[in-house]
Design an enzyme around this catalytic site. Structure first.
Site, PDB file in Angstrom:
ATOM      1  CE  LYS A   1      -1.632   2.791   2.962  1.00 30.79           C
ATOM      2  NZ  LYS A   1      -1.634   4.053   2.157  1.00 30.79           N
TER       3      LYS A   1
ATOM      4  CG  ASP B   1      -8.011   6.262   3.189  1.00 30.27           C
ATOM      5  OD1 ASP B   1      -8.231   5.075   3.542  1.00 30.27           O
ATOM      6  OD2 ASP B   1      -8.924   7.099   3.036  1.00 30.27           O
TER       7      ASP B   1
ATOM      8  N   GLY C   1      -4.779   0.682   5.203  1.00 31.96           N
ATOM      9  CA  GLY C   1      -3.682   0.537   6.160  1.00 31.96           C
ATOM     10  C   GLY C   1      -4.090  -0.167   7.441  1.00 31.96           C
TER      11      GLY C   1
ATOM     12  CB  CYS D   1      12.241  10.185   8.412  1.00 25.73           C
ATOM     13  SG  CYS D   1      13.125   8.940   7.436  1.00 25.73           S
TER      14      CYS D   1
ATOM     15  CD  GLU E   1       9.569  13.671  11.403  1.00 25.65           C
ATOM     16  OE1 GLU E   1      10.417  13.130  10.691  1.00 25.65           O
ATOM     17  OE2 GLU E   1       8.577  13.072  11.856  1.00 25.65           O
TER      18      GLU E   1
END
Length: 474
Positions: free
Chosen positions: A172, A204, A209, A281, A381
């Protein structure tokens, strides 16, 4: 506009059980370039069923057969690399040169490293004191969930070792950037990947998921994305006690000591943070500078940031492009606004879009200085071209600040003293430490400490993530 509403299941492109159209937006134009379908648990069930049947035979194939498939994939991937360039540029707005030199080559880089690991791996071996046999076997049907920021990099980092291990899988990809994944499915099909071994269902997190994470016939989930979403994957997977491998967020520290080549170190630091429009990341988003060179470093950082060009991804050059979506743009603007409320100093950039770029999700390269490690821009982040600069006084102080974060994906060191570099690297709580501008190595383990995840990807270490260890005692 491209019609990409089918899924790749059991070796063929098939219509969704129930169509739910979703437009793929070009971040540079804010216009749709393709339409896909968002799948459901019913589509996932079909893909998992195909993978489960295929596992019975694929898991028994020889190393030579799996290696031959990977070799064909590499050859076709390299032939179709220009198509992959275009797909990534369209779906996530990455500039042409950056895609051509870094994004697309990551795919073949992972497959090549995995091929070498596959050929050298010792699949059966005697136990340490003899009397038993230790055997590595594929874990089973795998659910692979990948992000939009390095789309083919993360797909290849999961698909290559899964194939090499003898696993079957359902991918996915991010619904925001699915075009590279669908092209990759075409490449696997052309390479002769057996039906059911690789399957692709767009969707999505809620529609595909979550059902993937909890599916009773999926033996492992490998997920790359935010820490928040990774927590949900783990919670959903817990009742079935499946293996979960997570590569999550980061707020990586970059320690710049006074004995470094200052201009080179600052330039490398700014470029590293802003690369890929800050959407990595492991980006070095906290620049920790020794106080004796702090003011000079801030001045240099401001200059390099203001020299950073932001522009159209179709243009060739070293500029950065837009961020991936309106949602991402809005989130970054919120982080910048929060940074402005703290008692730090905005030295360049700030809210809004660069001049002349009113259309597209472009963000101004932004630097905050005089930041303390408890401030918003040092803790969160941001996932955009936003750098926080913090001073430190001693080596111990630098290590303490660097480790004072819930994350632990990467860390960076800039110093002219090799002994210091190694000494500090051993004390940093991060899965990957890069010294003096060192780059990625597809043969070494990639993954994080703490809330940056678990497990390791790349090369031999990625292969091991998809294996079960069996002991046979006679």
């Amino acid at each position: 506009m491209l019609d990409k509403r089918q899924f790749y299941i059991d070796g063929q492109w098939v219509d969704p059980v129930e169509g739910k159209d979703f437009e793929v937006i070009n971040p540079a134009t804010e216009q749709p370039v393709a339409v896909i379908s968002l799948g459901s648990s019913s589509d996932l069930d079909k893909a998992v069923a195909a993978a489960k049947v295929a596992f019975e035979t694929w898991s028994e194939t020889s190393v030579e057969d799996r290696a031959a498939l990977i070799e064909r994939v590499i050859k076709i991937y390299e032939r179709r690399s220009a198509e992959m360039d275009d797909a990534i540029r369209l779906e996530m707005g990455a500039p042409a040169k950056f895609v051509r030199e870094q994004q697309t080559p990551a795919g073949s880089g992972h497959f090549q490293a995995t091929l070498e690991a596959l050929k050298s791996h010792q699949w059966e071996r005697p136990s340490p004191r003899g009397g038993s046999t230790l055997r590595d076997e594929p874990i089973g049907v795998c659910g692979l969930i990948t992000p939009w920021n390095w789309p083919i990099n993360q797909i290849a980092a999961k698909v290559a070792p899964a194939l090499a291990a003898g696993c079957t899988m359902v991918l996915k990809p991010s619904e925001v950037a699915p075009l590279s994944a669908m092209l990759f499915a075409e490449i696997l099909h052309e390479a002769g990947c057996p039906a059911g071994v690789f399957n692709l269902v767009n969707g999505d997190g809620l529609g595909v998921g979550a059902p993937m994470s909890s599916h009773q016939d999926i033996d492992m989930v490998s997920f790359t994305g935010s820490t928040r979403a990774g927590t949900s994957v783990s919670q959903n997977a817990a009742p079935t006690v499946k293996r979960v491998a997570l590569e999550l967020g980061g707020k990586s520290a970059n320690l710049l000591f006074a004995d470094a080549d200052l201009e080179t170190a600052v330039r490398t630091s700014v470029e590293g943070c802003f690369s890929n429009s800050g959407q990595s990341c492991d980006a070095p988003t906290r620049l920790l500078v020794e106080r004796s060179v702090y003011d000079e470093a801030v001045t240099l950082a401001k200059r390099f940031a203001e020299e950073t060009e932001v522009g159209n991804p179709e243009k060739d050059g070293d500029h950065i492009g837009p961020v991936v979506s309106q949602l991402q743009y809005d989130r970054i603007q919120g982080h910048i606004e929060a940074g402005l409320k703290d008692d730090n100093k905005l030295i360049t950039g700030g809210p809004g879009k660069p001049e002349g770029l009113e259309t597209g999700y472009y963000v101004r390269p932004t630097i905050f200085a005089d930041v303390s490690n408890d401030m918003h821009v040092a803790r969160e982040e941001i996932f955009g071209p936003v750098l926080a600069i913090l001073p430190f006084d001693t080596e111990i102080d630098a290590i303490r600040i660097a480790n004072d974060t819930p994350y632990g994906l990467a860390a960076y060191i800039q110093t002219g003293d090799p002994e210091r570099a190694n000494r500090v690297a051993r004390k940093l709580r991060a899965g990957n430490v890069y010294i003096n501008g060192a780059g990625i190595d597809y043969d070494v383990p990639f993954g994080g400490y703490k809330q940056s995840g678990n497990g390791r990807e790349f090369g031999q270490f990625g292969l091991e993530d998809f294996l079960e260890l069996k002991a046979i005692t006679a």
